[in-house]
Design a protein around this motif. Structure first.
Motif, PDB file in Angstrom:
ATOM      1  N   TRP A 145      21.587  44.772  35.265  1.00 46.94           N
ATOM      2  CA  TRP A 145      21.505  43.467  35.918  1.00 46.94           C
ATOM      3  C   TRP A 145      22.339  43.392  37.190  1.00 46.94           C
ATOM      4  CZ3 TRP A 145      21.781  39.352  31.390  1.00 46.94           C
ATOM      5  CH2 TRP A 145      20.660  39.539  30.558  1.00 46.94           C
ATOM      6  N   LEU A 146      23.243  44.345  37.379  1.00 48.90           N
ATOM      7  CA  LEU A 146      24.092  44.320  38.566  1.00 48.90           C
ATOM      8  C   LEU A 146      23.469  45.171  39.668  1.00 48.90           C
ATOM      9  CD1 LEU A 146      27.598  44.678  36.881  1.00 48.90           C
ATOM     10  CD2 LEU A 146      26.394  42.577  37.517  1.00 48.90           C
ATOM     11  N   ASP A 147      24.089  45.125  40.829  1.00 47.88           N
ATOM     12  CA  ASP A 147      23.600  45.883  41.976  1.00 47.88           C
ATOM     13  C   ASP A 147      23.979  47.357  41.789  1.00 47.88           C
ATOM     14  OD1 ASP A 147      23.170  47.082  44.446  1.00 47.88           O
ATOM     15  OD2 ASP A 147      23.609  45.247  45.541  1.00 47.88           O
ATOM     16  N   SER A 148      22.994  48.210  41.577  1.00 50.82           N
ATOM     17  CA  SER A 148      23.275  49.624  41.317  1.00 50.82           C
ATOM     18  C   SER A 148      23.896  50.310  42.534  1.00 50.82           C
ATOM     19  CB  SER A 148      21.990  50.354  40.905  1.00 50.82           C
ATOM     20  OG  SER A 148      21.024  50.276  41.931  1.00 50.82           O
ATOM     21  N   VAL A 149      23.532  49.871  43.735  1.00 50.31           N
ATOM     22  CA  VAL A 149      24.122  50.463  44.938  1.00 50.31           C
ATOM     23  C   VAL A 149      25.611  50.154  44.991  1.00 50.31           C
ATOM     24  CG1 VAL A 149      24.129  50.447  47.452  1.00 50.31           C
ATOM     25  CG2 VAL A 149      21.953  50.414  46.211  1.00 50.31           C
ATOM     26  N   ARG A 219      34.222  38.528  37.620  1.00 45.97           N
ATOM     27  CA  ARG A 219      32.865  37.969  37.683  1.00 45.97           C
ATOM     28  C   ARG A 219      31.963  38.656  36.654  1.00 45.97           C
ATOM     29  NH1 ARG A 219      32.705  33.147  40.494  1.00 45.97           N
ATOM     30  NH2 ARG A 219      33.661  33.357  42.559  1.00 45.97           N
ATOM     31  N   VAL A 220      32.107  39.951  36.575  1.00 38.62           N
ATOM     32  CA  VAL A 220      31.293  40.703  35.613  1.00 38.62           C
ATOM     33  C   VAL A 220      31.661  40.307  34.183  1.00 38.62           C
ATOM     34  CG1 VAL A 220      30.827  43.020  34.711  1.00 38.62           C
ATOM     35  CG2 VAL A 220      30.904  42.631  37.190  1.00 38.62           C
ATOM     36  N   GLN A 221      32.938  40.120  33.921  1.00 36.83           N
ATOM     37  CA  GLN A 221      33.365  39.679  32.590  1.00 36.83           C
ATOM     38  C   GLN A 221      32.803  38.301  32.262  1.00 36.83           C
ATOM     39  OE1 GLN A 221      37.645  40.270  33.199  1.00 36.83           O
ATOM     40  NE2 GLN A 221      37.643  41.771  31.529  1.00 36.83           N
ATOM     41  N   ALA A 222      32.758  37.426  33.271  1.00 38.08           N
ATOM     42  CA  ALA A 222      32.192  36.086  33.052  1.00 38.08           C
ATOM     43  C   ALA A 222      30.708  36.188  32.726  1.00 38.08           C
ATOM     44  CB  ALA A 222      32.405  35.224  34.296  1.00 38.08           C
ATOM     45  N   ALA A 223      30.001  37.094  33.405  1.00 39.22           N
ATOM     46  CA  ALA A 223      28.582  37.290  33.106  1.00 39.22           C
ATOM     47  C   ALA A 223      28.406  37.851  31.696  1.00 39.22           C
ATOM     48  CB  ALA A 223      27.958  38.225  34.135  1.00 39.22           C
ATOM     49  N   ASP A 224      29.282  38.765  31.304  1.00 39.19           N
ATOM     50  CA  ASP A 224      29.234  39.305  29.934  1.00 39.19           C
ATOM     51  C   ASP A 224      29.461  38.197  28.901  1.00 39.19           C
ATOM     52  OD1 ASP A 224      28.477  41.918  30.095  1.00 39.19           O
ATOM     53  OD2 ASP A 224      30.428  42.760  29.552  1.00 39.19           O
ATOM     54  N   ALA A 225      30.430  37.318  29.196  1.00 36.48           N
ATOM     55  CA  ALA A 225      30.720  36.216  28.273  1.00 36.48           C
ATOM     56  C   ALA A 225      29.515  35.285  28.157  1.00 36.48           C
ATOM     57  CB  ALA A 225      31.947  35.446  28.746  1.00 36.48           C
ATOM     58  N   SER A 269      26.176  33.276  36.566  1.00 37.23           N
ATOM     59  CA  SER A 269      27.252  34.269  36.456  1.00 37.23           C
ATOM     60  C   SER A 269      26.795  35.626  36.970  1.00 37.23           C
ATOM     61  CB  SER A 269      27.715  34.397  35.000  1.00 37.23           C
ATOM     62  OG  SER A 269      28.274  33.191  34.539  1.00 37.23           O
ATOM     63  N   VAL A 270      25.584  36.017  36.626  1.00 38.91           N
ATOM     64  CA  VAL A 270      25.066  37.303  37.094  1.00 38.91           C
ATOM     65  C   VAL A 270      24.913  37.286  38.606  1.00 38.91           C
ATOM     66  CG1 VAL A 270      23.081  38.861  37.048  1.00 38.91           C
ATOM     67  CG2 VAL A 270      23.943  37.875  34.916  1.00 38.91           C
ATOM     68  N   ARG A 271      24.396  36.170  39.159  1.00 34.16           N
ATOM     69  CA  ARG A 271      24.260  36.064  40.622  1.00 34.16           C
ATOM     70  C   ARG A 271      25.613  36.193  41.304  1.00 34.16           C
ATOM     71  NH1 ARG A 271      20.397  31.985  39.464  1.00 34.16           N
ATOM     72  NH2 ARG A 271      22.013  30.393  39.684  1.00 34.16           N
ATOM     73  N   GLU A 272      26.618  35.526  40.757  1.00 33.93           N
ATOM     74  CA  GLU A 272      27.948  35.590  41.362  1.00 33.93           C
ATOM     75  C   GLU A 272      28.542  36.993  41.261  1.00 33.93           C
ATOM     76  OE1 GLU A 272      30.224  32.576  39.439  1.00 33.93           O
ATOM     77  OE2 GLU A 272      29.446  30.955  40.699  1.00 33.93           O
ATOM     78  N   ALA A 273      28.306  37.672  40.133  1.00 36.17           N
ATOM     79  CA  ALA A 273      28.810  39.037  39.976  1.00 36.17           C
ATOM     80  C   ALA A 273      28.145  39.975  40.968  1.00 36.17           C
ATOM     81  CB  ALA A 273      28.573  39.521  38.544  1.00 36.17           C
ATOM     82  N   VAL A 274      26.839  39.855  41.126  1.00 37.11           N
ATOM     83  CA  VAL A 274      26.118  40.688  42.083  1.00 37.11           C
ATOM     84  C   VAL A 274      26.619  40.432  43.493  1.00 37.11           C
ATOM     85  CG1 VAL A 274      23.867  41.120  43.142  1.00 37.11           C
ATOM     86  CG2 VAL A 274      24.065  40.954  40.652  1.00 37.11           C
ATOM     87  N   ALA A 275      26.816  39.171  43.845  1.00 35.38           N
ATOM     88  CA  ALA A 275      27.314  38.820  45.181  1.00 35.38           C
ATOM     89  C   ALA A 275      28.701  39.383  45.407  1.00 35.38           C
ATOM     90  CB  ALA A 275      27.316  37.299  45.354  1.00 35.38           C
TER      91      ALA A 275
END
Length: 283
Positions: A145-149, A219-225, A269-275
């Motif tokens: 779900w995150l940006d692989s690059v 941010r990633v932890q928040a998306a996981d939560a 949360s996922v959008r914010e983590a990717v950003a």
């Protein structure tokens, strides 16, 4: 997503060819700047080759003279030597590729080991490494779900740049410590003062980069939560049944509203983590 390099020494320059990069990361002989002798296999193959040539010459002469018994005995030596040489050559080649001396001679400035860093630098690099491990170990990362690059390209380069600068800062701190062991004259102070100011600015900048990695990890932890909360929604039916027996209309309404909100929180949360991951590329 590959993360074999995360949390392992030495920290390497991403521009090193992949095969050699894998030979460096996790190589204990490099991790503390030790060298392991690797010439024995080469010496063995050379010795076998010279001895083989000699025996072939002897064998040819004896065969011409009709000394079959000696020739047979010589064959008993030549054949094992042929096998040993054939086996020894690829072993030697493999040992040469993994040779810490070869890797160090080629890439001595393109990897960082613990011995290169002083305590303040180690603490900062540990923070950066922990943040990156948090990202790579997250469920949202494993799900793609995150940006692989950002994770596979930017993070290794960011860690290397931090490690490289921390190594330089460690060297400069050691240099300044040596300079102040004696009497600090006004002239020496005039030289050291702007150097220390430049070093502080560099440390502050690297600290900011580490903080950016940690912000990404949060941010990633928040998306996981949020993902975990969505998983828990599968149990809502059990709670609805429990409340239905008590005619708890208000409780049912709360469950429904929470269910509606969790999906939105997860997506946000996922959008914010990717950003946050993508912003790392602009440093």
């Amino acid at each position: 997503m590959s993360s074999w390099w995360v949390g392992r020494w030495p920290v390497v320059d991403p521009d090193i060819p992949d095969d050699d990069k894998r030979r460096i990361v996790g190589n204990n002989a490099l991790a503390d700047r030790r060298f392991v002798p690797t010439g024995r296999a080469s010496v063995f193959v050379v010795f076998c080759g010279l001895l083989l040539i000699y025996l072939i010459v002897v064998l040819s002469g004896k065969m011409a003279a009709g000394d079959v018994s000696l020739a047979n005995g010589t064959l008993g030596i030549v054949i094992p030597l042929l096998v040993a040489t054939a086996v020894g050559a690829p072993i030697t080649h493999y040992a040469r590729l993994r040779s810490p001396r070869r890797l160090t001679e080629l890439y001595q400035h393109q990897y960082v080991v613990p011995a290169d860093l002083d305590q303040p630098a180690r603490l900062l690099l540990d923070r950066a490494g922990h943040a990156i491990e948090t990202v790579h170990d997250s469920r949202v990362n494993r799900l793609g779900w995150l940006d692989s690059v950002a994770n596979d390209v930017v993070l290794p380069r960011r860690l290397w740049e931090i490690a490289r600068r921390l190594r330089t800062q460690s060297e400069l701190r050691a240099e300044q410590a040596r300079a102040t062991r004696g009497v600090v004259t006004p002239e020496l102070h005039a030289v050291l003062s702007p150097q220390r100011a430049a070093l502080r600015r560099s440390v502050d900048e690297v600290t900011g980069q580490v903080a950016a990695l940690e912000a990404y990890a949060r941010r990633v932890q928040a998306a996981d939560a949020a993902l975990h909360a969505q998983d828990l929604l599968r149990s809502n039916d059990k709670y609805r049944d429990l409340l239905a027996h008590t005619d708890d209309v208000e409780g049912l309404g709360v469950l429904a509203s929470r269910a509606d909100g969790v999906g939105a929180v997860l997506a946000n949360s996922v959008r914010e983590a990717v950003a946050a991951g993508r912003t790392l590329a602009v440093f």
